[in-house]
Design a protein around this motif. Structure first.
Motif, short mmCIF file in Angstrom:
data_model
loop_
_atom_site.label_atom_id
_atom_site.label_comp_id
_atom_site.label_asym_id
_atom_site.label_seq_id
_atom_site.Cartn_x
_atom_site.Cartn_y
_atom_site.Cartn_z
N PRO A 121 -5.80 16.91 2.57
CA PRO A 121 -6.03 16.08 1.90
C PRO A 121 -5.53 15.19 0.75
CG PRO A 121 -7.03 18.26 2.00
CD PRO A 121 -6.35 18.67 2.22
N ARG A 122 -3.93 16.21 0.70
CA ARG A 122 -3.10 15.31 -0.51
C ARG A 122 -2.24 14.08 0.21
NH1 ARG A 122 -3.54 20.24 -2.29
NH2 ARG A 122 -3.19 20.75 -4.57
N VAL A 123 -2.29 14.44 1.76
CA VAL A 123 -1.79 13.90 2.54
C VAL A 123 -2.98 11.75 2.70
CG1 VAL A 123 -1.36 12.41 4.55
CG2 VAL A 123 -0.47 14.61 3.95
N TYR A 124 -3.99 12.84 2.22
CA TYR A 124 -5.01 11.14 2.31
C TYR A 124 -4.57 11.01 1.19
CZ TYR A 124 -9.70 9.72 2.39
OH TYR A 124 -10.58 8.70 2.62
N THR A 125 -4.65 11.65 0.34
CA THR A 125 -4.30 10.83 -0.85
C THR A 125 -2.90 9.86 -0.95
OG1 THR A 125 -5.99 12.26 -1.90
CG2 THR A 125 -4.89 10.76 -3.79
N LEU A 126 -2.43 10.58 -0.59
CA LEU A 126 -1.25 9.59 -1.03
C LEU A 126 -0.80 8.00 -0.35
CD1 LEU A 126 1.78 9.21 -0.92
CD2 LEU A 126 2.30 10.63 1.18
N VAL A 127 -1.64 8.74 1.59
CA VAL A 127 -1.78 7.36 2.14
C VAL A 127 -3.17 5.80 1.45
CG1 VAL A 127 -2.81 6.37 4.24
CG2 VAL A 127 -1.37 8.50 4.44
N ARG A 128 -3.89 6.59 0.28
CA ARG A 128 -4.06 5.84 -0.04
C ARG A 128 -3.81 4.54 -1.28
NH1 ARG A 128 -9.79 8.13 -1.98
NH2 ARG A 128 -10.68 6.22 -2.00
N PHE A 129 -2.64 6.00 -2.33
CA PHE A 129 -2.21 5.45 -2.43
C PHE A 129 -1.23 4.43 -2.57
CE2 PHE A 129 1.46 6.00 -5.43
CZ PHE A 129 0.19 5.52 -7.21
N LEU A 130 -0.54 4.56 -1.33
CA LEU A 130 0.52 3.43 -0.16
C LEU A 130 -0.68 2.58 -0.15
CD1 LEU A 130 3.03 6.04 1.17
CD2 LEU A 130 3.51 5.06 -0.95
N LEU A 131 -1.16 3.01 -0.46
CA LEU A 131 -2.36 1.39 0.43
C LEU A 131 -3.09 0.39 -0.51
CD1 LEU A 131 -4.10 2.26 3.81
CD2 LEU A 131 -1.97 0.93 3.95
N ILE A 132 -2.60 0.79 -1.77
CA ILE A 132 -3.14 0.39 -3.05
C ILE A 132 -2.28 -1.06 -2.97
CG2 ILE A 132 -3.81 0.09 -5.27
CD1 ILE A 132 -5.30 2.44 -4.34
N PHE A 133 -1.03 -0.43 -2.98
CA PHE A 133 0.19 -1.01 -3.96
C PHE A 133 1.25 -2.02 -2.34
CE2 PHE A 133 -0.16 1.94 -6.70
CZ PHE A 133 -0.07 1.65 -7.46
N ALA A 134 0.71 -1.54 -0.99
CA ALA A 134 1.45 -2.15 0.11
C ALA A 134 0.61 -3.07 0.50
CB ALA A 134 1.87 -0.83 1.57
N LEU A 135 -0.86 -2.92 0.89
CA LEU A 135 -0.79 -4.06 0.97
C LEU A 135 -1.08 -5.61 -0.01
CD1 LEU A 135 -4.54 -3.05 2.52
CD2 LEU A 135 -2.22 -3.79 3.82
N PRO A 136 -1.24 -4.67 -1.63
CA PRO A 136 -1.22 -6.88 -1.92
C PRO A 136 0.81 -6.86 -2.12
CG PRO A 136 -2.52 -5.15 -3.12
CD PRO A 136 -1.57 -4.85 -1.92
N GLY A 137 1.57 -6.10 -1.81
CA GLY A 137 2.80 -6.38 -2.22
C GLY A 137 3.51 -7.11 -0.52
N LEU A 138 2.50 -6.62 0.43
CA LEU A 138 3.32 -7.62 1.05
C LEU A 138 2.49 -8.92 1.28
CD1 LEU A 138 1.90 -5.20 4.45
CD2 LEU A 138 4.65 -5.61 3.43
N PHE A 139 1.18 -9.14 0.84
CA PHE A 139 0.80 -10.67 0.23
C PHE A 139 1.58 -11.15 -1.28
CE2 PHE A 139 -2.21 -13.35 -1.97
CZ PHE A 139 -2.43 -14.10 -1.26
N LEU A 140 2.42 -10.27 -1.74
CA LEU A 140 3.50 -11.71 -2.72
C LEU A 140 4.18 -11.74 -1.59
CD1 LEU A 140 2.32 -8.84 -5.25
CD2 LEU A 140 1.74 -11.37 -5.35
N LEU A 141 4.89 -10.46 -0.83
CA LEU A 141 5.98 -11.53 -0.18
C LEU A 141 6.22 -12.57 0.62
CD1 LEU A 141 7.88 -8.18 0.78
CD2 LEU A 141 8.58 -9.32 -0.67
N TYR A 142 4.14 -12.53 1.51
CA TYR A 142 3.97 -13.65 2.07
C TYR A 142 4.39 -14.92 1.23
CZ TYR A 142 1.21 -16.18 4.83
OH TYR A 142 0.61 -17.79 4.93
N VAL A 143 3.64 -14.70 -0.02
CA VAL A 143 2.85 -15.71 -0.79
C VAL A 143 4.54 -16.32 -1.14
CG1 VAL A 143 2.65 -16.02 -3.35
CG2 VAL A 143 1.30 -15.15 -1.75
N ALA A 144 6.08 -15.61 -2.08
CA ALA A 144 7.11 -15.57 -1.47
C ALA A 144 8.20 -16.42 -1.30
CB ALA A 144 7.85 -14.15 -2.54
N ASN A 145 7.03 -15.97 -0.20
CA ASN A 145 8.35 -17.13 1.37
C ASN A 145 7.72 -18.71 2.28
OD1 ASN A 145 10.69 -14.94 1.56
ND2 ASN A 145 9.31 -14.19 2.99
N GLN A 146 6.47 -19.10 1.20
CA GLN A 146 5.95 -19.94 1.35
C GLN A 146 6.76 -21.12 0.92
OE1 GLN A 146 3.19 -20.02 3.41
NE2 GLN A 146 3.72 -18.04 3.91
#
Length: 324
Positions: free
Chosen positions: A105-130
């Motif tokens: 359960p804690r690993v599951y919560t950790l994965v969700r927590f990381l994805l909440i910030f990782a996906l927008p962060g990857l998009f921001l990196l993609y936007v910064a390189n445009q």
């Protein structure tokens, strides 16, 4: 001797035949030993495969889970609590999907927590390189959608895995019941029958084999039979398995015939599987009607209307406008 062999063709043929016979004998002995070793290796592999089916995948999965568990433990030691208010339901869902670790359960919560910030962060990196950045409002809504996806995608993945695991267990359990019925009618006890099922179904139904083998090992380790069977039902996370374990416990307590109980329950399970197959078959016309309406109906309407539309354009409209 060498001069005699070189001068007489008979001696040369005898020597060549001797050399050929020695080489043939050596190749035959070597190939025989090699084939025997290969045959023994295949037999040993078949023997160990039933006991260690999926061993590599299980080992890799355990190593991955331990890595994530260590990461979650370090984060909690740093002061961030990964516990959830609905941790009981999460643990039940993860067990149904096959994740039975205490830290799941804690690993599951950790994965969700990381994805909440990782996906927008990857998009921001993609936007910064445009070269030309999109508008701020578009960036905001895209990051919000990606954060929501990071929150709910793990839940959807785990639920899909739980449903797939449940379907596999339900479809393979009647075969295990038939095998258990044969073992019981042959004179084996409950523990010996479960052990036999665990070894025989290792390749055809690995999930059922794993659960039954663990139950057998618990019984051999000294656990109470009732507790081991109840734990089997909880580990499976399937109502049919829970009903089966409850039936075995009641049959053991009341002293009724285990073979009769298994025969009746096996027929009920097969009847339920047949009804599920019929239900899916009856749903097919409804499901097929969707692509029929979406793709074939416009083509059929177009094919029916096209001659009338062509006739109207060529003859009716010119006659009405006086074009003759």
């Amino acid at each position: 001797m060498i001069e005699l062999i070189s001068s007489n063709w008979v001696f040369r043929m005898i020597v060549l035949l001797a050399v050929f016979s020695l080489v043939t004998l050596f190749v035959f002995v070597a190939s025989n030993r090699t084939s025997r070793r290969l045959r023994l290796a295949r037999e040993l592999e078949k023997i160990h495969e039933s006991a260690a089916v999926g061993g590599t995948e299980s080992l890799a999965r355990k190593q991955t889970e331990s890595i994530w568990a260590n990461v979650a433990k370090r984060i909690e030691d740093a002061g961030l609590n990964l516990g959830d208010t609905n941790e009981t339901e999460i643990s039940k869902l993860l067990r149904s999907a096959g994740y039975r670790s205490a830290t799941a359960p804690r690993v599951y919560t950790l994965v969700r927590f990381l994805l909440i910030f990782a996906l927008p962060g990857l998009f921001l990196l993609y936007v910064a390189n445009q070269a030309e950045a999109p508008s701020l409002l578009r960036i905001y809504f895209t990051c919000a959608i990606l954060a929501i996806l990071g929150l709910y995608v793990p839940n959807l993945v785990v639920r899909a895995q739980a449903e797939s695991r449940r379907r596999e267990i339900i479809n393979g359990f009647p075969d295990s019941l038939d095998l258990m019925l044969v073992c019981v009618e042959a004179g084996l006890g409950l523990e010996a029958a479960l052990d036999r099922i665990g070894r025989e179904t290792a390749r055809s139904h690995p999930l059922i084999s794993e659960m039954i083998t663990e139950t057998t090992l618990r019984m051999r380790a000294g656990a109470n039979r009732e507790d081991a069977l109840r734990l089997l039902g909880e580990t499976a996370g399937v109502d049919e398995i829970r009903s089966f374990t409850t039936l075995l416990i009641q049959s053991d307590k009341l002293g009724t015939s285990l073979a009769t109980t298994l025969r009746v329950y096996s027929s009920e399970m097969r009847e339920a599987r047949r009804l599920r197959a019929e239900e899916k078959a009856h749903r097919l016309p409804v499901l097929i009607s969707i692509p029929l309406v979406a793709f074939m109906l416009p083509a059929m309407i177009g094919a029916l209307i096209l001659p009338a539309a062509t006739l109207t354009i060529r003859e009716v409209i010119p006659s009405m406008t006086g074009g003759g």
